[in-house]
Motif scaffolding. Structure first.
Motif, PDB file in Angstrom:
ATOM      1  N   PRO A  20     -29.148   7.900 -32.338  1.00 39.47           N
ATOM      2  CA  PRO A  20     -28.310   6.797 -31.871  1.00 39.47           C
ATOM      3  C   PRO A  20     -29.023   5.751 -31.016  1.00 39.47           C
ATOM      4  CG  PRO A  20     -28.030   8.660 -30.428  1.00 39.47           C
ATOM      5  CD  PRO A  20     -29.051   9.075 -31.456  1.00 39.47           C
ATOM      6  N   SER A  21     -30.373   5.804 -30.931  1.00 36.90           N
ATOM      7  CA  SER A  21     -31.050   4.920 -29.999  1.00 36.90           C
ATOM      8  C   SER A  21     -30.881   3.450 -30.339  1.00 36.90           C
ATOM      9  CB  SER A  21     -32.552   5.254 -29.965  1.00 36.90           C
ATOM     10  OG  SER A  21     -33.129   5.072 -31.240  1.00 36.90           O
ATOM     11  N   TRP A  22     -30.494   3.141 -31.593  1.00 41.56           N
ATOM     12  CA  TRP A  22     -30.316   1.736 -31.980  1.00 41.56           C
ATOM     13  C   TRP A  22     -29.204   1.055 -31.189  1.00 41.56           C
ATOM     14  CZ3 TRP A  22     -25.511   0.451 -33.745  1.00 41.56           C
ATOM     15  CH2 TRP A  22     -24.715   1.489 -34.215  1.00 41.56           C
ATOM     16  N   ARG A  23     -28.328   1.844 -30.595  1.00 48.63           N
ATOM     17  CA  ARG A  23     -27.199   1.247 -29.893  1.00 48.63           C
ATOM     18  C   ARG A  23     -27.640   0.505 -28.616  1.00 48.63           C
ATOM     19  NH1 ARG A  23     -22.353   2.463 -31.887  1.00 48.63           N
ATOM     20  NH2 ARG A  23     -22.075   4.337 -33.146  1.00 48.63           N
ATOM     21  N   VAL A  24     -28.833   0.814 -28.097  1.00 48.40           N
ATOM     22  CA  VAL A  24     -29.279   0.198 -26.851  1.00 48.40           C
ATOM     23  C   VAL A  24     -29.423  -1.313 -27.031  1.00 48.40           C
ATOM     24  CG1 VAL A  24     -31.135   0.103 -25.173  1.00 48.40           C
ATOM     25  CG2 VAL A  24     -30.409   2.319 -26.128  1.00 48.40           C
ATOM     26  N   ASP A  25     -30.080  -1.749 -28.117  1.00 47.06           N
ATOM     27  CA  ASP A  25     -30.255  -3.164 -28.410  1.00 47.06           C
ATOM     28  C   ASP A  25     -29.673  -3.422 -29.786  1.00 47.06           C
ATOM     29  OD1 ASP A  25     -31.888  -4.002 -26.081  1.00 47.06           O
ATOM     30  OD2 ASP A  25     -33.306  -2.559 -26.918  1.00 47.06           O
ATOM     31  N   ALA A  26     -28.479  -3.987 -29.816  1.00 44.87           N
ATOM     32  CA  ALA A  26     -27.794  -4.184 -31.085  1.00 44.87           C
ATOM     33  C   ALA A  26     -27.280  -5.613 -31.190  1.00 44.87           C
ATOM     34  CB  ALA A  26     -26.631  -3.198 -31.224  1.00 44.87           C
ATOM     35  N   VAL A  37     -20.452  -5.073 -38.248  1.00 44.68           N
ATOM     36  CA  VAL A  37     -21.258  -3.881 -38.016  1.00 44.68           C
ATOM     37  C   VAL A  37     -22.279  -4.182 -36.924  1.00 44.68           C
ATOM     38  CG1 VAL A  37     -22.809  -2.186 -39.068  1.00 44.68           C
ATOM     39  CG2 VAL A  37     -21.005  -3.250 -40.456  1.00 44.68           C
ATOM     40  N   ASP A  38     -22.394  -3.291 -35.954  1.00 47.96           N
ATOM     41  CA  ASP A  38     -23.447  -3.407 -34.946  1.00 47.96           C
ATOM     42  C   ASP A  38     -24.725  -2.818 -35.524  1.00 47.96           C
ATOM     43  OD1 ASP A  38     -21.864  -4.607 -33.026  1.00 47.96           O
ATOM     44  OD2 ASP A  38     -21.247  -2.690 -32.147  1.00 47.96           O
ATOM     45  N   VAL A  39     -25.765  -3.636 -35.604  1.00 48.15           N
ATOM     46  CA  VAL A  39     -27.035  -3.187 -36.187  1.00 48.15           C
ATOM     47  C   VAL A  39     -28.130  -3.299 -35.129  1.00 48.15           C
ATOM     48  CG1 VAL A  39     -26.343  -3.869 -38.507  1.00 48.15           C
ATOM     49  CG2 VAL A  39     -27.607  -5.485 -37.084  1.00 48.15           C
ATOM     50  N   PRO A  40     -29.191  -2.509 -35.248  1.00 45.36           N
ATOM     51  CA  PRO A  40     -30.292  -2.578 -34.281  1.00 45.36           C
ATOM     52  C   PRO A  40     -30.925  -3.961 -34.268  1.00 45.36           C
ATOM     53  CG  PRO A  40     -30.486  -0.635 -35.672  1.00 45.36           C
ATOM     54  CD  PRO A  40     -29.418  -1.478 -36.273  1.00 45.36           C
ATOM     55  N   ASP A  41     -31.491  -4.311 -33.147  1.00 46.10           N
ATOM     56  CA  ASP A  41     -32.192  -5.583 -33.016  1.00 46.10           C
ATOM     57  C   ASP A  41     -33.536  -5.322 -32.336  1.00 46.10           C
ATOM     58  OD1 ASP A  41     -32.835  -8.227 -32.987  1.00 46.10           O
ATOM     59  OD2 ASP A  41     -31.498  -8.764 -31.326  1.00 46.10           O
ATOM     60  N   PRO A  42     -34.631  -5.225 -33.137  1.00 46.35           N
ATOM     61  CA  PRO A  42     -34.698  -5.501 -34.572  1.00 46.35           C
ATOM     62  C   PRO A  42     -34.463  -4.249 -35.415  1.00 46.35           C
ATOM     63  CG  PRO A  42     -36.894  -5.144 -33.729  1.00 46.35           C
ATOM     64  CD  PRO A  42     -35.968  -5.032 -32.540  1.00 46.35           C
TER      65      PRO A  42
END
Length: 347
Positions: A20-26, A37-42
């Motif tokens: 779930p680490s992608w949730r930090v920067d989305a 949809v919340d997606v990782p950035d980048p």
């Protein structure tokens, strides 16, 4: 039933495996189905859900793909840069014959599951369930042939690959615009009828208006397998129907069938066989017609347009293929490879 088995896994077990680490920067992304949809950035690691997503992802951002839906075959590998051709087989998450266990998807730790193609309720439901059960964002992007430029730009924006996507989209837009311009000048009575022969006996075909028949539709030819033939996009065809339709041209996609069509007693009664209007669709590394229904079809539009209306499409198709492959596959084919593309498969 297969799809139920895929999603019958315990949600808790999958959540425990999820990354779930992608949730930090989305960032928020609205896909072609209108889903936010919340997606990782980048986004750095992408799992393609099916063959169209594999090919489109490779064209736009190959460095982000975890692998192919199906491993690149021996004959196709020389047409792609080896570092990408050697990527592993992941299996298929969507469409007919899905083979992927969601636990294996989670173990690969993708930032994103990408599906390209249909955005009907069936695929929306599938994307929602993948996202809910894996905690990995899943997006849908439309994949109609006429909208290829939009598909490429959307994916480029999602993956921060806008410059490359724009180069590809510019090519796609120019090809489709030129095809539409030239076809508009051709009277309906000058547009031939075509049968797309699929399968080892040529008795499967794509229905007019379906994603598998879009190349034929867009070049203005008449697909003899009309929308009233059956409820599905790919249908079984009887020999009696072929004889009744008597298409002007037959496009073959199966090497075994292409080798046998001229000696088959049923097919010998078809006008297109008698006149020699049988053409094998180039298929390396991907088909120019529909397998998969992705940007690989763009060169198929020019190829088929040239076959049907050479005065309207006077382009040097070998030169166009060289240009297309260099742009979309990042490797220009050799003269020997072009010879192989345009040659009939051996009998």
């Amino acid at each position: 039933m297969r799809r139920r088995r895929l999603f019958g896994l315990a949600a808790g077990a999958l959540a425990a495996l999820a990354w779930p680490s992608w949730r930090v920067d989305a960032k928020s992304f609205t896909d072609s189905a209108g889903r936010r949809v919340d997606v990782p950035d980048p986004v750095r690691r992408v799992f393609p859900a099916g063959p169209p997503a594999s090919v489109t992802l490779f064209a736009v951002a190959p460095e982000k793909m975890l692998g192919w839906t199906q491993a690149i075959g021996t004959e196709a590998r020389p047409f792609l840069p080896e570092r990408y051709a050697a990527l592993p087989e992941l299996g298929r998450l969507t469409g007919r014959g899905n083979t992927v266990n969601l636990e294996n998807v989670v173990k690969l730790a993708p930032d994103l599951v990408l599906d390209i193609g249909s955005t009907t309720a069936t695929y929306v439901s599938l994307a929602d369930r993948v996202q809910e059960q894996t905690n990995i964002p899943a997006v849908l992007i439309g994949g109609r042939l006429a909208d290829t430029a939009e598909t490429l730009r959307t994916l480029g924006g999602l993956l921060d690959a806008r410059e490359r996507a724009e180069a590809l989209a510019g090519y796609a837009a120019s090809v489709i615009a030129e095809v539409q311009k030239q076809i508009a000048k051709i009277p309906p009575f000058d547009r031939p009828s075509i049968y797309i022969a699929r399968g080892p006996h040529g008795l499967e075909s794509a229905v007019a208006g379906s994603i598998g028949g879009e190349v034929v539709d867009l070049v203005g030819a008449r697909n003899v397998v009309g929308q009233d033939t059956g409820p599905r996009t790919i249908v079984d065809i009887s020999p009696e129907q072929i004889l009744a339709w008597q298409p002007d041209m037959i496009l073959t996609v199966d090497r075994r069938f292409h080798a046998a069509i001229r000696t088959d007693p049923v097919w010998r009664e078809v006008k297109a066989v008698q006149t020699g209007h049988i053409h094998f669709v180039p298929d390396l590394p991907f088909s120019w017609l529909d397998n998969p229904p992705a940007p690989n079809r763009l060169i198929g539009l020019l190829w088929l347009g040239h076959l049907l209306y050479p005065a309207a499409f006077p382009q040097d198709i070998r030169a166009e293929a060289r240009r297309f492959y260099a742009l979309f596959y990042q490797q220009e084919p050799s003269d020997a490879q072009l010879d192989r593309l345009f040659a009939d498969p051996p009998a």
